[in-house]
Design an enzyme around this catalytic site. Structure first.
Site, PDB file in Angstrom:
ATOM      1  N   HIS A   1       0.848  -1.192   0.000  1.00 26.58           N
ATOM      2  CA  HIS A   1       0.000   0.000   0.000  1.00 26.58           C
ATOM      3  C   HIS A   1       0.881   1.238   0.000  1.00 26.58           C
ATOM      4  CE1 HIS A   1       0.617  -1.411   4.137  1.00 26.58           C
ATOM      5  NE2 HIS A   1       0.641  -0.138   4.511  1.00 26.58           N
TER       6      HIS A   1
ATOM      7  N   HIS B   1       1.181   5.063   0.872  1.00 30.29           N
ATOM      8  CA  HIS B   1       0.584   6.135   1.683  1.00 30.29           C
ATOM      9  C   HIS B   1       0.703   7.456   0.922  1.00 30.29           C
ATOM     10  CE1 HIS B   1       0.466   4.039   5.710  1.00 30.29           C
ATOM     11  NE2 HIS B   1       1.425   3.322   5.157  1.00 30.29           N
TER      12      HIS B   1
HETATM   13  P1  AMP Z   1       1.601   0.269   7.387  1.00 25.68           P
HETATM   14  O1  AMP Z   1       2.176   0.516   8.744  1.00 25.68           O
HETATM   15  O2  AMP Z   1       2.384   0.935   6.282  1.00 25.68           O
HETATM   16  O3  AMP Z   1       1.374  -1.200   7.132  1.00 25.68           O
HETATM   17  O4  AMP Z   1       0.216   1.014   7.367  1.00 25.68           O
HETATM   18  C1  AMP Z   1      -1.004   0.369   7.467  1.00 25.68           C
HETATM   19  C2  AMP Z   1      -2.049   1.443   7.439  1.00 25.68           C
HETATM   20  O5  AMP Z   1      -3.306   0.834   7.223  1.00 25.68           O
HETATM   21  C3  AMP Z   1      -2.151   2.246   8.732  1.00 25.68           C
HETATM   22  O6  AMP Z   1      -1.937   3.617   8.444  1.00 25.68           O
HETATM   23  C4  AMP Z   1      -3.554   1.962   9.221  1.00 25.68           C
HETATM   24  O7  AMP Z   1      -4.152   3.086   9.816  1.00 25.68           O
HETATM   25  C5  AMP Z   1      -4.252   1.548   7.946  1.00 25.68           C
HETATM   26  N1  AMP Z   1      -5.395   0.669   8.112  1.00 25.68           N
HETATM   27  C6  AMP Z   1      -5.441  -0.476   8.829  1.00 25.68           C
HETATM   28  N2  AMP Z   1      -6.651  -1.050   8.723  1.00 25.68           N
HETATM   29  C7  AMP Z   1      -7.394  -0.248   7.905  1.00 25.68           C
HETATM   30  C8  AMP Z   1      -8.723  -0.287   7.414  1.00 25.68           C
HETATM   31  N3  AMP Z   1      -9.563  -1.296   7.725  1.00 25.68           N
HETATM   32  N4  AMP Z   1      -9.144   0.710   6.606  1.00 25.68           N
HETATM   33  C9  AMP Z   1      -8.322   1.729   6.303  1.00 25.68           C
HETATM   34  N5  AMP Z   1      -7.043   1.816   6.724  1.00 25.68           N
HETATM   35  C10 AMP Z   1      -6.583   0.847   7.521  1.00 25.68           C
END
Ligand code: AMP
Length: 139
Positions: free
Chosen positions: A100, A102
């Site tokens: 993903h 950001h």
């Molecule tokens: P990372 O630390 O790069 O893996 O970031 C994961 C991101 O996913 C975090 O910023 C979370 O806030 C976000 N996240 C986790 N679950 C969800 C969800 N169900 N919907 C939207 N964002 C999410």
């Protein structure tokens, strides 16, 4: 699709998300715990944990969505700038094991930091060490 993957569940429609963009290959939605107003995640619909796992077509589609969305996200929240980044692997802070990107809108004086802040202690590398790194990457 991976059974236990929260982002695959979003793609499947089993978990709700605030979708802002969708194509055959890519989905973008608001981060559930935003670091700033408009914090958006852009994902390939197909499951892959690491950027290196993406094939060229999917990588292209993902980056095309990122380049299209970054100015749109900024404009939508009247941001001054954005950080665009990927945590690729657990040691880099990846919590959701599905690639993903950001898009984090940034505002003058918001108290945040640049991407340089993600690194640990900076290494002091000799020319020989730098050459060895170049050789290892270039192959
Ligand atoms: P990372 O630390 O790069 O893996 O970031 C994961 C991101 O996913 C975090 O910023 C979370 O806030 C976000 N996240 C986790 N679950 C969800 C969800 N169900 N919907 C939207 N964002 C999410």
């Amino acid at each position: 699709m991976s059974e236990d993957c929260i982002f695959c569940s979003i793609v499947a429609g089993d978990i709700p998300a605030r979708t802002v963009h969708e194509t055959d290959d890519v989905l973008a939605f608001l981060d559930a715990n935003p670091l700033s107003r408009g914090h958006t995640l852009v994902i390939p619909k197909g499951h892959a944990q690491h950027v290196g796992d993406l094939d060229d077509d999917l990588a292209g589609a993902l980056f095309a969505a990122v380049t299209e969305l970054t100015p749109r996200v900024q404009s939508a929240v009247d941001a001054d700038a954005a950080n665009v980044g990927i945590n690729d692997g657990a040691a880099a802070g990846q919590e959701v094991p599905h690639v993903h990107v950001h898009i984090i809108p940034r505002f003058e004086g918001d108290g945040g930091a640049p991407l340089h802040a993600v690194g640990g202690e900076r290494p002091d590398l000799t020319d020989e060490e730098l050459d060895a790194v170049v050789d290892a990457i270039a192959g």
